[in-house]
Each structure stands twice: as C-alpha cells, then as structure tokens.
Write a protein that holds these residues in place. Structure first.
Motif, PDB file in Angstrom:
ATOM      1  N   MET A   1       0.354  13.048  62.247  1.00 29.61           N
ATOM      2  CA  MET A   1       0.739  11.789  62.854  1.00 29.61           C
ATOM      3  C   MET A   1       2.127  11.431  62.320  1.00 29.61           C
ATOM      4  SD  MET A   1      -1.200   8.066  62.560  1.00 29.61           S
ATOM      5  CE  MET A   1      -2.527   8.530  63.643  1.00 29.61           C
ATOM      6  N   ASP A   2       3.077  11.194  63.228  1.00 31.58           N
ATOM      7  CA  ASP A   2       4.407  10.793  62.767  1.00 31.58           C
ATOM      8  C   ASP A   2       4.484   9.270  62.661  1.00 31.58           C
ATOM      9  OD1 ASP A   2       4.971   9.718  65.318  1.00 31.58           O
ATOM     10  OD2 ASP A   2       6.102  11.472  65.950  1.00 31.58           O
ATOM     11  N   SER A   3       5.634   8.764  62.235  1.00 29.42           N
ATOM     12  CA  SER A   3       5.756   7.323  61.981  1.00 29.42           C
ATOM     13  C   SER A   3       5.594   6.497  63.252  1.00 29.42           C
ATOM     14  CB  SER A   3       7.080   7.007  61.290  1.00 29.42           C
ATOM     15  OG  SER A   3       8.175   7.435  62.060  1.00 29.42           O
ATOM     16  N   GLU A   4       6.093   6.984  64.396  1.00 29.63           N
ATOM     17  CA  GLU A   4       5.924   6.249  65.656  1.00 29.63           C
ATOM     18  C   GLU A   4       4.464   6.158  66.050  1.00 29.63           C
ATOM     19  OE1 GLU A   4       8.453   7.408  68.897  1.00 29.63           O
ATOM     20  OE2 GLU A   4      10.124   7.779  67.546  1.00 29.63           O
ATOM     21  N   GLU A   5       3.735   7.259  65.893  1.00 27.61           N
ATOM     22  CA  GLU A   5       2.313   7.266  66.218  1.00 27.61           C
ATOM     23  C   GLU A   5       1.529   6.360  65.276  1.00 27.61           C
ATOM     24  OE1 GLU A   5       2.094  11.791  68.022  1.00 27.61           O
ATOM     25  OE2 GLU A   5       1.945  11.479  65.858  1.00 27.61           O
ATOM     26  N   LEU A   6       1.883   6.367  63.996  1.00 28.79           N
ATOM     27  CA  LEU A   6       1.227   5.493  63.026  1.00 28.79           C
ATOM     28  C   LEU A   6       1.467   4.025  63.367  1.00 28.79           C
ATOM     29  CD1 LEU A   6      -0.398   5.020  60.444  1.00 28.79           C
ATOM     30  CD2 LEU A   6       1.744   5.282  59.154  1.00 28.79           C
ATOM     31  N   LEU A   7       2.713   3.690  63.704  1.00 23.16           N
ATOM     32  CA  LEU A   7       3.028   2.305  64.079  1.00 23.16           C
ATOM     33  C   LEU A   7       2.289   1.887  65.347  1.00 23.16           C
ATOM     34  CD1 LEU A   7       6.820   2.191  63.230  1.00 23.16           C
ATOM     35  CD2 LEU A   7       4.974   0.961  62.060  1.00 23.16           C
ATOM     36  N   ALA A   8       2.194   2.780  66.330  1.00 23.11           N
ATOM     37  CA  ALA A   8       1.463   2.473  67.566  1.00 23.11           C
ATOM     38  C   ALA A   8      -0.014   2.240  67.261  1.00 23.11           C
ATOM     39  CB  ALA A   8       1.633   3.597  68.580  1.00 23.11           C
ATOM     40  N   PHE A   9      -0.581   3.060  66.380  1.00 21.08           N
ATOM     41  CA  PHE A   9      -1.980   2.892  65.999  1.00 21.08           C
ATOM     42  C   PHE A   9      -2.195   1.557  65.309  1.00 21.08           C
ATOM     43  CE2 PHE A   9      -5.351   3.074  62.863  1.00 21.08           C
ATOM     44  CZ  PHE A   9      -6.421   3.492  63.637  1.00 21.08           C
ATOM     45  N   LEU A  10      -1.341   1.245  64.335  1.00 26.39           N
ATOM     46  CA  LEU A  10      -1.486  -0.015  63.597  1.00 26.39           C
ATOM     47  C   LEU A  10      -1.319  -1.220  64.508  1.00 26.39           C
ATOM     48  CD1 LEU A  10       0.418   0.907  60.318  1.00 26.39           C
ATOM     49  CD2 LEU A  10      -2.062   0.689  60.628  1.00 26.39           C
ATOM     50  N   ALA A  11      -0.371  -1.155  65.443  1.00 27.64           N
ATOM     51  CA  ALA A  11      -0.181  -2.254  66.398  1.00 27.64           C
ATOM     52  C   ALA A  11      -1.404  -2.392  67.298  1.00 27.64           C
ATOM     53  CB  ALA A  11       1.075  -2.024  67.228  1.00 27.64           C
ATOM     54  N   ALA A  12      -1.990  -1.258  67.673  1.00 26.30           N
ATOM     55  CA  ALA A  12      -3.141  -1.290  68.574  1.00 26.30           C
ATOM     56  C   ALA A  12      -4.372  -1.900  67.919  1.00 26.30           C
ATOM     57  CB  ALA A  12      -3.453   0.115  69.078  1.00 26.30           C
ATOM     58  N   VAL A  13      -4.551  -1.686  66.641  1.00 28.58           N
ATOM     59  CA  VAL A  13      -5.730  -2.253  65.970  1.00 28.58           C
ATOM     60  C   VAL A  13      -5.409  -3.575  65.277  1.00 28.58           C
ATOM     61  CG1 VAL A  13      -6.865  -0.031  65.655  1.00 28.58           C
ATOM     62  CG2 VAL A  13      -5.418  -0.932  63.832  1.00 28.58           C
ATOM     63  N   GLY A  14      -4.152  -3.976  65.295  1.00 30.06           N
ATOM     64  CA  GLY A  14      -3.732  -5.177  64.578  1.00 30.06           C
ATOM     65  C   GLY A  14      -3.877  -6.460  65.369  1.00 30.06           C
ATOM     66  N   HIS A  15      -4.954  -6.594  66.117  1.00 32.21           N
ATOM     67  CA  HIS A  15      -5.191  -7.796  66.911  1.00 32.21           C
ATOM     68  C   HIS A  15      -6.696  -8.021  66.989  1.00 32.21           C
ATOM     69  CE1 HIS A  15      -5.324 -10.479  70.377  1.00 32.21           C
ATOM     70  NE2 HIS A  15      -4.028 -10.685  70.177  1.00 32.21           N
ATOM     71  N   ALA A  16      -7.128  -9.258  66.839  1.00 33.58           N
ATOM     72  CA  ALA A  16      -8.559  -9.565  66.810  1.00 33.58           C
ATOM     73  C   ALA A  16      -9.266  -9.145  68.094  1.00 33.58           C
ATOM     74  CB  ALA A  16      -8.767 -11.059  66.554  1.00 33.58           C
ATOM     75  N   GLN A  17      -8.658  -9.365  69.254  1.00 34.48           N
ATOM     76  CA  GLN A  17      -9.306  -8.984  70.516  1.00 34.48           C
ATOM     77  C   GLN A  17      -9.481  -7.466  70.599  1.00 34.48           C
ATOM     78  OE1 GLN A  17     -11.003 -10.587  72.429  1.00 34.48           O
ATOM     79  NE2 GLN A  17     -10.100 -12.500  73.087  1.00 34.48           N
ATOM     80  N   ARG A  18      -8.487  -6.726  70.127  1.00 33.88           N
ATOM     81  CA  ARG A  18      -8.595  -5.275  70.207  1.00 33.88           C
ATOM     82  C   ARG A  18      -9.658  -4.747  69.241  1.00 33.88           C
ATOM     83  NH1 ARG A  18      -3.044  -6.048  71.735  1.00 33.88           N
ATOM     84  NH2 ARG A  18      -2.221  -5.848  69.632  1.00 33.88           N
ATOM     85  N   LEU A  19      -9.843  -5.401  68.120  1.00 31.53           N
ATOM     86  CA  LEU A  19     -10.946  -5.034  67.223  1.00 31.53           C
ATOM     87  C   LEU A  19     -12.289  -5.313  67.897  1.00 31.53           C
ATOM     88  CD1 LEU A  19      -9.663  -6.268  63.740  1.00 31.53           C
ATOM     89  CD2 LEU A  19      -9.675  -3.930  64.646  1.00 31.53           C
ATOM     90  N   ARG A  20     -12.365  -6.405  68.645  1.00 28.98           N
ATOM     91  CA  ARG A  20     -13.598  -6.719  69.385  1.00 28.98           C
ATOM     92  C   ARG A  20     -13.849  -5.688  70.485  1.00 28.98           C
ATOM     93  NH1 ARG A  20     -13.402 -12.142  71.879  1.00 28.98           N
ATOM     94  NH2 ARG A  20     -15.613 -11.782  72.208  1.00 28.98           N
ATOM     95  N   GLY A 102      19.600  13.908  58.787  1.00 28.08           N
ATOM     96  CA  GLY A 102      19.014  12.656  58.328  1.00 28.08           C
ATOM     97  C   GLY A 102      18.644  11.703  59.449  1.00 28.08           C
ATOM     98  N   GLN A 103      18.833  12.105  60.699  1.00 28.03           N
ATOM     99  CA  GLN A 103      18.485  11.256  61.832  1.00 28.03           C
ATOM    100  C   GLN A 103      17.000  11.402  62.136  1.00 28.03           C
ATOM    101  OE1 GLN A 103      20.683   9.139  63.467  1.00 28.03           O
ATOM    102  NE2 GLN A 103      21.984   9.687  61.731  1.00 28.03           N
ATOM    103  N   HIS A 104      16.426  10.342  62.686  1.00 24.14           N
ATOM    104  CA  HIS A 104      15.033  10.371  63.091  1.00 24.14           C
ATOM    105  C   HIS A 104      14.956  10.846  64.522  1.00 24.14           C
ATOM    106  CE1 HIS A 104      13.398   8.315  59.582  1.00 24.14           C
ATOM    107  NE2 HIS A 104      14.510   7.633  59.584  1.00 24.14           N
ATOM    108  N   SER A 105      13.932  11.630  64.818  1.00 18.75           N
ATOM    109  CA  SER A 105      13.749  12.088  66.190  1.00 18.75           C
ATOM    110  C   SER A 105      13.221  10.947  67.041  1.00 18.75           C
ATOM    111  CB  SER A 105      12.777  13.259  66.232  1.00 18.75           C
ATOM    112  OG  SER A 105      11.495  12.852  65.826  1.00 18.75           O
ATOM    113  N   ALA A 106      13.463  11.016  68.340  1.00 19.82           N
ATOM    114  CA  ALA A 106      12.944  10.011  69.262  1.00 19.82           C
ATOM    115  C   ALA A 106      11.436  10.079  69.320  1.00 19.82           C
ATOM    116  CB  ALA A 106      13.547  10.194  70.648  1.00 19.82           C
ATOM    117  N   LYS A 107      10.884  11.280  69.252  1.00 21.72           N
ATOM    118  CA  LYS A 107       9.446  11.470  69.263  1.00 21.72           C
ATOM    119  C   LYS A 107       9.137  12.607  68.323  1.00 21.72           C
ATOM    120  CE  LYS A 107       5.242  11.087  70.958  1.00 21.72           C
ATOM    121  NZ  LYS A 107       4.398  10.069  70.506  1.00 21.72           N
ATOM    122  N   GLY A 108       8.403  12.343  67.276  1.00 19.10           N
ATOM    123  CA  GLY A 108       8.086  13.384  66.298  1.00 19.10           C
ATOM    124  C   GLY A 108       7.066  14.353  66.841  1.00 19.10           C
ATOM    125  N   THR A 109       6.798  15.381  66.086  1.00 20.59           N
ATOM    126  CA  THR A 109       5.785  16.350  66.475  1.00 20.59           C
ATOM    127  C   THR A 109       4.437  15.889  65.996  1.00 20.59           C
ATOM    128  OG1 THR A 109       6.182  17.592  64.456  1.00 20.59           O
ATOM    129  CG2 THR A 109       7.390  18.287  66.447  1.00 20.59           C
TER     130      THR A 109
END
Length: 110
Positions: A1-20, A102-109
């Motif tokens: 899981m790259d940083s973009e995927e981790l952030l998307a996951f955290l955002a997706a579960v970071g809301h009370a309605q989505r936990l419900r 040192g640049q970040h990719s637009a979409k990691g592997t």
C-alpha cells in the motif's frame, strides 16, 4: 500500500456514517435502498459515502435485476486488514517515492 492508498483508506473510514456502513455490510451484501433505510439516510448521501469507500477499495457495487425487472444496486465489503503503526506509514511513504530525484510518483505501485 503506498501513501496515496493509505490516505484514501483512512479518509474512507474516517467518518461516522462510513463506519456505520461497514457495520451494516459486515453481515453481507445489501441493496442501496435497504441500506439507506437501515441507516436512516438519503440515497444520494449514501451514494456519496459508498463512492468514496469504493474508490478506496473497501466496498464493491454491482447491479442486479429483480424478478419484476427493477435494477437494484448491491454493495458488499471487500476483505481488508490494515494495521496502522509507524512501520506501515514509513513503508507506504517509501513505496510512493521514485528513484533518485526525490519526487513522489503520481500513483505508487501496489
């Protein structure tokens, strides 16, 4: 899981309605109208949450035809197991980095 995927996951579960939503879908697939009734939310609001969850890979949706010809959109959870600790974060950030510039990719592997 790259940083973009981790952030998307955290955002997706970071809301009370989505936990419900996760709680309701834990027992199996549901169609949107039934899920909206159980949660006491409108279908448009529910679709907004489900879209974010689908983009993060937490749920998958599919259309089915009922016996009377109505199209029903069903959603179900996808299996996930994310452990959040320092090592997970470091690995995600490193996976999102490219070679020597040192640049970040637009979409990691994955």
């Amino acid at each position: 899981m790259d940083s973009e995927e981790l952030l998307a996951f955290l955002a997706a579960v970071g809301h009370a309605q989505r936990l419900r939503i996760i709680t309701e879908l834990a027992s199996g697939q549901l169609y949107v109208s039934e899920l909206a009734r159980r949660l006491g939310v409108s279908r448009p609001l529910l679709y907004m949450h489900l879209e974010r969850m689908e983009k993060a890979g937490l749920v998958v949706g599919r259309l089915e035809l009922s016996d009377d010809g109505k199209a029903l959109k069903y959603f179900e959870l996808t299996p996930f197991d994310v452990r959040l600790n320092v090592d997970t974060i470091v690995a995600a950030v490193r996976q999102g980095q490219t070679g020597d510039d040192g640049q970040h990719s637009a979409k990691g592997t994955s």
